[in-house]
Design a protein around this motif. Structure first.
Motif, PDB file in Angstrom:
ATOM      1  N   GLY A  99     -41.974  40.656  39.888  1.00 16.36           N
ATOM      2  CA  GLY A  99     -41.539  41.447  39.664  1.00 16.36           C
ATOM      3  C   GLY A  99     -43.187  42.606  38.616  1.00 16.36           C
ATOM      4  N   VAL A 110     -39.069  38.574  42.184  1.00 13.90           N
ATOM      5  CA  VAL A 110     -39.004  39.092  39.822  1.00 13.90           C
ATOM      6  C   VAL A 110     -39.475  37.619  39.435  1.00 13.90           C
ATOM      7  CG1 VAL A 110     -37.911  40.182  38.743  1.00 13.90           C
ATOM      8  CG2 VAL A 110     -38.297  41.252  40.911  1.00 13.90           C
ATOM      9  N   ALA A 154     -38.101  45.352  39.505  1.00 16.82           N
ATOM     10  CA  ALA A 154     -39.396  45.202  38.326  1.00 16.82           C
ATOM     11  C   ALA A 154     -38.660  45.822  37.509  1.00 16.82           C
ATOM     12  CB  ALA A 154     -40.055  45.593  39.290  1.00 16.82           C
ATOM     13  N   GLN A 161     -35.872  39.444  46.957  1.00 16.67           N
ATOM     14  CA  GLN A 161     -37.139  40.187  45.925  1.00 16.67           C
ATOM     15  C   GLN A 161     -37.040  39.495  44.494  1.00 16.67           C
ATOM     16  OE1 GLN A 161     -35.802  44.168  46.747  1.00 16.67           O
ATOM     17  NE2 GLN A 161     -37.873  44.493  48.312  1.00 16.67           N
TER      18      GLN A 161
END
Length: 214
Positions: free
Chosen positions: A63, A58, A135, A54
């Motif tokens: 994100g 991002v 994010a 993740q």
């Protein structure tokens, strides 16, 4: 690059986010109760890898997309929810095999290890709690004047999987110890398998129904 003060401030926020039990913690505890301490710890590593993916996403723009697109967020959320429900159903279906697995004490094969890592990775990557946090918060700690924005995000993001590994491992060890008590009785083991599966199903349903405030 990232200043020590920025990294420390972000790490402090990560710690506050991680210590509040979320999908990853509940999933890890369920795995510890149903399949044991070893697999739970492997799940933690897979989960950390998923979470850091993740971070990478991002860093390279996902994100911003997640922040602005309810559709993308919903797709990721529902995918993670569906996978959790699937794992929960499997745990309930095979709850009576827990005592057999303990009695056999068969060593885990490489394929099994990879499967456990995969399960943890999918849940970690599809965790909406960390997606929203990364994010919304991670870009705020980037010093754009210093340049190397992508590198800064990747360095700052290391704090999340590292802290998550420590915290989730502690949960896994505690839950694994509790499982040892349940293991003394086949009926207790069936209860563990069924309960752990229902927890995963409930967690998945909760994620699917949890709305997004836009």
């Amino acid at each position: 690059m990232v200043s020590p003060s920025h990294f420390a401030a972000f790490a402090a926020l990560v710690f506050l986010m991680v210590v509040v039990p979320g999908p990853s913690v509940l999933f890890t505890v369920s795995r510890a109760l149903t399949v044991g301490r070893r697999d739970a710890l492997i799940t933690v590593l897979g989960n950390a890898a998923g979470v850091y993916t993740q971070v990478v996403a991002v860093a390279f723009g996902l994100g911003a997309i997640v922040q602005t697109s309810a559709t993308v967020f919903t797709v990721i959320k529902l995918a993670g929810a569906a996978y959790l429900i699937y794992l929960g159903v499997q745990a309930v279906r095979h709850r009576r095999k827990l005592s057999e697995a303990l009695a056999a004490a068969a060593p885990t094969t490489r394929g099994r290890t990879l499967t456990v890592l995969r399960d943890g990775f999918v849940v970690g990557f599809a965790n909406p709690k960390s997606i929203v946090f990364l994010a919304a918060v991670l870009p705020q700690f980037v010093d754009h004047a210093a340049g190397g924005v992508v590198a800064q995000i990747l360095v700052l993001g290391i704090a999340l999987p590292v802290i998550a590994v420590v915290s989730d491992s502690a949960w896994a060890l505690v839950a694994g110890t509790a499982r040892a008590w349940f293991a003394r009785s086949p009926k207790r083991l069936e209860l563990v398998g069924g309960t752990g599966g229902l927890v995963m199903i409930g967690l998945g349903a909760g994620l699917a129904l949890n709305g997004r405030k836009d």
